[in-house]
Design a protein around this motif. Structure first.
Motif, PDB file in Angstrom:
ATOM      1  N   THR A 143      28.600  38.036  38.742  1.00 51.97           N
ATOM      2  CA  THR A 143      27.948  39.252  38.245  1.00 51.97           C
ATOM      3  C   THR A 143      28.819  39.961  37.215  1.00 51.97           C
ATOM      4  O   THR A 143      28.331  40.471  36.202  1.00 51.97           O
ATOM      5  CB  THR A 143      27.629  40.207  39.405  1.00 51.97           C
ATOM      6  OG1 THR A 143      26.838  39.513  40.379  1.00 51.97           O
ATOM      7  CG2 THR A 143      26.859  41.426  38.920  1.00 51.97           C
ATOM      8  N   THR A 144      30.137  39.968  37.468  1.00 56.41           N
ATOM      9  CA  THR A 144      31.061  40.595  36.519  1.00 56.41           C
ATOM     10  C   THR A 144      31.115  39.792  35.224  1.00 56.41           C
ATOM     11  O   THR A 144      31.129  40.367  34.121  1.00 56.41           O
ATOM     12  CB  THR A 144      32.463  40.699  37.130  1.00 56.41           C
ATOM     13  OG1 THR A 144      32.386  41.366  38.390  1.00 56.41           O
ATOM     14  CG2 THR A 144      33.398  41.480  36.215  1.00 56.41           C
ATOM     15  N   GLN A 145      31.153  38.485  35.336  1.00 60.50           N
ATOM     16  CA  GLN A 145      31.184  37.637  34.140  1.00 60.50           C
ATOM     17  C   GLN A 145      29.921  37.787  33.309  1.00 60.50           C
ATOM     18  O   GLN A 145      29.964  37.722  32.077  1.00 60.50           O
ATOM     19  CB  GLN A 145      31.401  36.182  34.559  1.00 60.50           C
ATOM     20  CG  GLN A 145      32.803  35.926  35.102  1.00 60.50           C
ATOM     21  CD  GLN A 145      32.940  34.575  35.777  1.00 60.50           C
ATOM     22  OE1 GLN A 145      32.003  34.061  36.387  1.00 60.50           O
ATOM     23  NE2 GLN A 145      34.124  33.987  35.689  1.00 60.50           N
ATOM     24  N   SER A 149      29.723  38.949  29.252  1.00 60.50           N
ATOM     25  CA  SER A 149      29.012  38.252  28.168  1.00 60.50           C
ATOM     26  C   SER A 149      27.881  39.093  27.591  1.00 60.50           C
ATOM     27  O   SER A 149      27.505  38.915  26.422  1.00 60.50           O
ATOM     28  CB  SER A 149      28.457  36.917  28.674  1.00 60.50           C
ATOM     29  OG  SER A 149      27.551  37.117  29.745  1.00 60.50           O
ATOM     30  N   ASP A 150      27.341  40.012  28.392  1.00 65.46           N
ATOM     31  CA  ASP A 150      26.238  40.853  27.915  1.00 65.46           C
ATOM     32  C   ASP A 150      26.394  42.243  28.540  1.00 65.46           C
ATOM     33  O   ASP A 150      25.783  42.553  29.559  1.00 65.46           O
ATOM     34  CB  ASP A 150      24.897  40.231  28.306  1.00 65.46           C
ATOM     35  CG  ASP A 150      23.711  40.964  27.686  1.00 65.46           C
ATOM     36  OD1 ASP A 150      23.934  41.889  26.867  1.00 65.46           O
ATOM     37  OD2 ASP A 150      22.560  40.616  28.016  1.00 65.46           O
ATOM     38  N   PRO A 151      27.203  43.097  27.911  1.00 63.49           N
ATOM     39  CA  PRO A 151      27.525  44.400  28.506  1.00 63.49           C
ATOM     40  C   PRO A 151      26.428  45.448  28.317  1.00 63.49           C
ATOM     41  O   PRO A 151      26.666  46.529  27.769  1.00 63.49           O
ATOM     42  CB  PRO A 151      28.810  44.795  27.784  1.00 63.49           C
ATOM     43  CG  PRO A 151      28.701  44.143  26.449  1.00 63.49           C
ATOM     44  CD  PRO A 151      27.990  42.838  26.691  1.00 63.49           C
ATOM     45  N   ASN A 152      25.229  45.135  28.784  1.00 67.42           N
ATOM     46  CA  ASN A 152      24.152  46.119  28.699  1.00 67.42           C
ATOM     47  C   ASN A 152      24.121  46.983  29.958  1.00 67.42           C
ATOM     48  O   ASN A 152      24.854  46.746  30.925  1.00 67.42           O
ATOM     49  CB  ASN A 152      22.803  45.423  28.460  1.00 67.42           C
ATOM     50  CG  ASN A 152      22.442  44.457  29.585  1.00 67.42           C
ATOM     51  OD1 ASN A 152      22.661  44.739  30.759  1.00 67.42           O
ATOM     52  ND2 ASN A 152      21.890  43.299  29.220  1.00 67.42           N
ATOM     53  N   GLU A 153      23.257  47.991  29.946  1.00 67.77           N
ATOM     54  CA  GLU A 153      23.228  48.956  31.047  1.00 67.77           C
ATOM     55  C   GLU A 153      22.790  48.306  32.353  1.00 67.77           C
ATOM     56  O   GLU A 153      23.290  48.663  33.440  1.00 67.77           O
ATOM     57  CB  GLU A 153      22.295  50.111  30.692  1.00 67.77           C
ATOM     58  CG  GLU A 153      22.518  51.363  31.521  1.00 67.77           C
ATOM     59  CD  GLU A 153      23.891  51.985  31.298  1.00 67.77           C
ATOM     60  OE1 GLU A 153      24.349  52.747  32.173  1.00 67.77           O
ATOM     61  OE2 GLU A 153      24.511  51.711  30.244  1.00 67.77           O
ATOM     62  N   GLU A 154      21.870  47.371  32.272  1.00 70.53           N
ATOM     63  CA  GLU A 154      21.399  46.694  33.489  1.00 70.53           C
ATOM     64  C   GLU A 154      22.539  45.940  34.165  1.00 70.53           C
ATOM     65  O   GLU A 154      22.717  46.022  35.390  1.00 70.53           O
ATOM     66  CB  GLU A 154      20.257  45.734  33.152  1.00 70.53           C
ATOM     67  CG  GLU A 154      19.716  44.985  34.371  1.00 70.53           C
ATOM     68  CD  GLU A 154      18.609  44.013  34.015  1.00 70.53           C
ATOM     69  OE1 GLU A 154      18.122  43.307  34.937  1.00 70.53           O
ATOM     70  OE2 GLU A 154      18.227  43.940  32.819  1.00 70.53           O
ATOM     71  N   TYR A 210      38.161  43.622  32.234  1.00 68.03           N
ATOM     72  CA  TYR A 210      38.891  42.569  32.942  1.00 68.03           C
ATOM     73  C   TYR A 210      38.815  41.237  32.193  1.00 68.03           C
ATOM     74  O   TYR A 210      39.689  40.381  32.334  1.00 68.03           O
ATOM     75  CB  TYR A 210      38.361  42.394  34.369  1.00 68.03           C
ATOM     76  CG  TYR A 210      39.335  41.676  35.269  1.00 68.03           C
ATOM     77  CD1 TYR A 210      40.241  42.386  36.045  1.00 68.03           C
ATOM     78  CD2 TYR A 210      39.378  40.276  35.322  1.00 68.03           C
ATOM     79  CE1 TYR A 210      41.156  41.740  36.856  1.00 68.03           C
ATOM     80  CE2 TYR A 210      40.298  39.619  36.123  1.00 68.03           C
ATOM     81  CZ  TYR A 210      41.181  40.351  36.887  1.00 68.03           C
ATOM     82  OH  TYR A 210      42.107  39.698  37.673  1.00 68.03           O
ATOM     83  N   ALA A 211      37.814  41.068  31.361  1.00 69.34           N
ATOM     84  CA  ALA A 211      37.698  39.840  30.566  1.00 69.34           C
ATOM     85  C   ALA A 211      38.934  39.618  29.700  1.00 69.34           C
ATOM     86  O   ALA A 211      39.316  38.478  29.421  1.00 69.34           O
ATOM     87  CB  ALA A 211      36.446  39.894  29.699  1.00 69.34           C
ATOM     88  N   THR A 212      39.572  40.699  29.272  1.00 70.15           N
ATOM     89  CA  THR A 212      40.770  40.558  28.439  1.00 70.15           C
ATOM     90  C   THR A 212      41.924  39.937  29.227  1.00 70.15           C
ATOM     91  O   THR A 212      42.804  39.314  28.637  1.00 70.15           O
ATOM     92  CB  THR A 212      41.217  41.918  27.875  1.00 70.15           C
ATOM     93  OG1 THR A 212      41.639  42.789  28.945  1.00 70.15           O
ATOM     94  CG2 THR A 212      40.081  42.577  27.105  1.00 70.15           C
ATOM     95  N   ASN A 213      41.918  40.109  30.543  1.00 70.68           N
ATOM     96  CA  ASN A 213      42.966  39.505  31.364  1.00 70.68           C
ATOM     97  C   ASN A 213      42.826  37.993  31.386  1.00 70.68           C
ATOM     98  O   ASN A 213      43.807  37.258  31.265  1.00 70.68           O
ATOM     99  CB  ASN A 213      42.905  40.060  32.793  1.00 70.68           C
ATOM    100  CG  ASN A 213      43.068  41.567  32.833  1.00 70.68           C
ATOM    101  OD1 ASN A 213      43.745  42.148  31.991  1.00 70.68           O
ATOM    102  ND2 ASN A 213      42.436  42.204  33.805  1.00 70.68           N
ATOM    103  N   VAL A 214      41.593  37.529  31.543  1.00 66.00           N
ATOM    104  CA  VAL A 214      41.338  36.086  31.538  1.00 66.00           C
ATOM    105  C   VAL A 214      41.702  35.498  30.173  1.00 66.00           C
ATOM    106  O   VAL A 214      42.277  34.415  30.081  1.00 66.00           O
ATOM    107  CB  VAL A 214      39.867  35.798  31.893  1.00 66.00           C
ATOM    108  CG1 VAL A 214      39.586  34.292  31.865  1.00 66.00           C
ATOM    109  CG2 VAL A 214      39.528  36.369  33.277  1.00 66.00           C
ATOM    110  N   ALA A 215      41.407  36.235  29.114  1.00 66.48           N
ATOM    111  CA  ALA A 215      41.752  35.770  27.771  1.00 66.48           C
ATOM    112  C   ALA A 215      43.257  35.640  27.587  1.00 66.48           C
ATOM    113  O   ALA A 215      43.727  34.819  26.783  1.00 66.48           O
ATOM    114  CB  ALA A 215      41.171  36.721  26.728  1.00 66.48           C
ATOM    115  N   LEU A 216      44.025  36.438  28.337  1.00 61.60           N
ATOM    116  CA  LEU A 216      45.489  36.397  28.229  1.00 61.60           C
ATOM    117  C   LEU A 216      46.129  35.330  29.124  1.00 61.60           C
ATOM    118  O   LEU A 216      47.347  35.133  29.045  1.00 61.60           O
ATOM    119  CB  LEU A 216      46.081  37.766  28.579  1.00 61.60           C
ATOM    120  CG  LEU A 216      46.171  38.794  27.454  1.00 61.60           C
ATOM    121  CD1 LEU A 216      46.683  40.120  27.999  1.00 61.60           C
ATOM    122  CD2 LEU A 216      47.078  38.306  26.328  1.00 61.60           C
TER     123      LEU A 216
END
Length: 280
Positions: A143-145, A149-154, A210-216
């Motif tokens: 759900t977080t991922q 990928s699609d940071p919309n309100e829903e 948190y996605a930036t952590n995975v990128a690092l």
């Protein structure tokens, strides 16, 4: 067993107040304890006196957590880079020249960022379910991922259930055979801070970031390979978010890493066995 009194202190970093707990001799080797979500330095309240026999132990609350300042999410950029900036200011303010770092959950991306920026200062790492490898991410991150990928309100609203009292308590009791060993003030205190006005929004901002952590992760791996920093991975093998494979993965870059899986409620380990006074 001799223990030292725990001090409850604050200091200003830039414009914000950071709360921290400290115990142990001022001239002893330093261990910096970095907490995770949804807790605070309170999670280390039992560990600090034990470590203070031989170490100067310092455990800050991240900005937005515990008793540290929690500015409104519209006025403060809640990213892991920004949280790390304040912890960097904190260690500079305290004049910490060399220290080991224990990380848990959110404390891991903050601690690993600190290590990237201060490789000469970090004498060792203890990671308590502090992930740095994609194989450590369970399906509960789906759900977080999706929000990444699609940071919309829903998709943002779908994560609000992670901030409920039921979920906070579940994170403490999941996989525990004897729930009577879990002090109720733990999840109650965490929820008190989560229920502050607009606290849910700053937490949702951090979920997104948190996605930036995975990128690092590749940068963290390079740091591990180049420094061969002593590392102890102490992993609860029933963690629903960070899988045991994430602990084993440290050995890919740190062959001498020590990996321990725990199924008990009390951690039967001491980082004293690590050589925390090494020369880099």
């Amino acid at each position: 067993m001799k223990t030292n009194p725990v001090k409850h202190l604050t200091t200003k970093v830039n414009d914000l107040t950071i709360f921290y707990r400290e115990a142990g001799p001022e001239d002893a080797p330093v261990i910096l304890l970095l907490h995770g979500f949804p807790t605070s330095s309170h999670m280390y309240r039992n560990l600090i006196p034990l470590l203070s026999e031989e170490f100067r132990v310092i455990a800050p609350d991240l900005i937005g957590f515990g008793y540290s300042d929690a500015p409104n999410y519209k006025e403060f950029d809640y990213t892991f880079d920004h949280l790390t900036e304040y912890i960097q200011g904190f260690i500079d303010q305290l004049g910490l020249k060399r220290f080991a770092v224990q990380v848990f959950d959110y404390g891991a991306p903050v601690g690993f960022r600190l290590a990237l920026a201060n490789p000469e200062k970090v004498t060792g790492i203890i990671t308590q379910n502090g992930n740095a490898y994609e194989e450590g991410l369970s399906e509960n991150w789906a759900t977080t991922q999706k929000y990444w990928s699609d940071p919309n309100e829903e998709n943002r609203n779908a994560l609000r259930e992670l901030l409920t009292p039921e979920m906070t308590k579940w994170q403490y009791i999941h996989g525990v055979e004897d729930e009577s060993l879990i002090a109720p003030e733990t999840y109650t205190l965490d929820q008190l801070f989560l229920d502050r006005k607009d606290s849910d929004e700053l937490q949702l901002d951090l979920f997104k970031n948190y996605a930036t952590n995975v990128a690092l992760y590749p940068s963290f791996h390079q740091y591990f390979r180049e420094t061969q920093v002593p590392l102890l991975a102490v992993w609860g093998n029933k963690d629903p978010f960070f899988l045991p494979a994430g602990a084993e993965a440290f050995k890919k870059d740190l062959p001498e890493a020590i990996v321990k899986f725990l199924i008990r409620d009390i951690l039967p380990w001491k980082p004293m066995s690590m050589k925390l006074d090494r020369k880099l």
